[in-house]
Write a protein that holds these residues in place. Structure first.
Motif, PDB file in Angstrom:
ATOM      1  N   SER A   1      -0.961  -3.628   9.586  1.00 54.12           N
ATOM      2  CA  SER A   1       0.283  -3.161   8.983  1.00 54.12           C
ATOM      3  C   SER A   1      -0.029  -2.233   7.819  1.00 54.12           C
ATOM      4  O   SER A   1      -0.985  -2.456   7.066  1.00 54.12           O
TER       5      SER A   1
ATOM      6  N   GLN B   1       1.893  -0.049   4.469  1.00 56.15           N
ATOM      7  CA  GLN B   1       3.126  -0.016   3.681  1.00 56.15           C
ATOM      8  C   GLN B   1       2.926   0.821   2.432  1.00 56.15           C
ATOM      9  O   GLN B   1       1.838   0.844   1.857  1.00 56.15           O
TER      10      GLN B   1
ATOM     11  N   ARG C   1       9.709   2.600   2.934  1.00 52.88           N
ATOM     12  CA  ARG C   1       9.001   1.478   2.330  1.00 52.88           C
ATOM     13  C   ARG C   1       8.751   0.349   3.335  1.00 52.88           C
ATOM     14  O   ARG C   1       8.002  -0.573   3.045  1.00 52.88           O
ATOM     15  N   LYS C   2       9.365   0.448   4.492  1.00 51.15           N
ATOM     16  CA  LYS C   2       9.210  -0.606   5.489  1.00 51.15           C
ATOM     17  C   LYS C   2       7.799  -0.576   6.077  1.00 51.15           C
ATOM     18  O   LYS C   2       7.220   0.490   6.257  1.00 51.15           O
ATOM     19  N   PRO C   3       7.235  -1.744   6.381  1.00 51.95           N
ATOM     20  CA  PRO C   3       5.887  -1.783   6.986  1.00 51.95           C
ATOM     21  C   PRO C   3       5.857  -1.053   8.322  1.00 51.95           C
ATOM     22  O   PRO C   3       6.837  -1.058   9.078  1.00 51.95           O
TER      23      PRO C   3
ATOM     24  N   GLY D   1       4.662   6.538   4.650  1.00 51.55           N
ATOM     25  CA  GLY D   1       5.800   5.833   5.227  1.00 51.55           C
ATOM     26  C   GLY D   1       6.296   6.407   6.536  1.00 51.55           C
ATOM     27  O   GLY D   1       7.367   6.021   7.016  1.00 51.55           O
TER      28      GLY D   1
END
Length: 238
Positions: free
Chosen positions: A115, A117, A127-129, A164
């Motif tokens: 993941s 981020q 900002r979401k993984p 991102g």
């Protein structure tokens, strides 16, 4: 620091061989930067070992016109590992400065959790993984991969995961070598064009034996925007 005069004589005469995969080595490269065809400033790209890993930095500084008066500058950095033939990003920093404004974006690529981020001055929806896939790279690492992988007529496919965003990047290497002028010299290079939709274009010129692009050109709506042209570089053994 050397100019491009000592490049392979074969490249100057039109007999440059395709760039093949080679071991990663440190270098420092200096570029002239143009914006809209006008001189903007200079840039330095550097690859070096750091704490058991590798790091690539790109530092762009405006030295002409209103951008210079505004103190405009941008720095990008990616810490990464060379794993087999892959450049695996570990962390990323992007800093932009104009007048009294400073924006900083930081990213972490967690390969254990698969993941990535970002935090800092980044839009909320970025900002979401992002789920990582094998072969994912930052924009700076893709530039290195293009230099490593380019061969006439070859199609290069990568996945861009940066600030991102995640998107496929595909490049096509021209069949024929192309004349490029650098520091009042002309030599032959492989032109690598990014295949994409919309109004943006990216071209990268690669010369066998040079560890960094000799030119990077970005265009929008058919007009040149940012154009980085190599002036000199220093390799690991110089």
């Amino acid at each position: 620091m050397k100019s491009l005069l000592p490049l392979l004589t074969a490249a100057l005469l039109g007999a440059a061989s395709p760039a093949g995969a080679s071991a990663l080595e440190p270098f420092v490269a200096h570029y002239e930067v143009f914006n809209g065809g006008k001189a903007l400033g200079d840039a330095t790209m550097q690859v070096k070992p750091e704490g058991g890993h590798w790091r690539i930095d790109l530092d762009i500084r405006a030295e002409h016109g209103m951008m210079s008066l505004a103190g405009a500058a941008a720095q990008q950095s990616t810490l990464f590992d060379a794993v087999g033939d892959a450049y695996r990003p570990l962390s990323q920093t992007l800093v932009r400065k104009v007048l009294f404004s400073k924006r900083v974006i930081n990213g972490v690529y967690d390969w254990n959790k698969r993941s990535a981020q970002w935090s800092g001055d980044v839009k909320d929806h970025r900002r979401k993984p992002i789920a990582l896939q094998d072969g994912d790279m930052s924009g700076l690492l893709i530039n290195l991969a293009v230099v490593r992988d380019a061969q006439p007529g070859k199609t290069l496919s990568y996945r861009f995961v940066d600030s991102g965003r995640a998107r496929p990047h595909q490049y096509v290497v021209a069949q024929e070598l192309e004349g490029v002028k650098v520091d009042d010299m002309s030599f032959n290079a492989m032109r690598v064009n990014r295949v994409q939709s919309g109004n943006e274009e990216t071209s990268i010129w690669v010369v066998d034996g040079v560890p960094t692009p000799v030119r990077i050109l970005q265009r929008e709506n058919g007009q040149d925007t940012y154009d980085l042209r190599l002036v000199e570089y220093k390799g690991a053994n110089e």
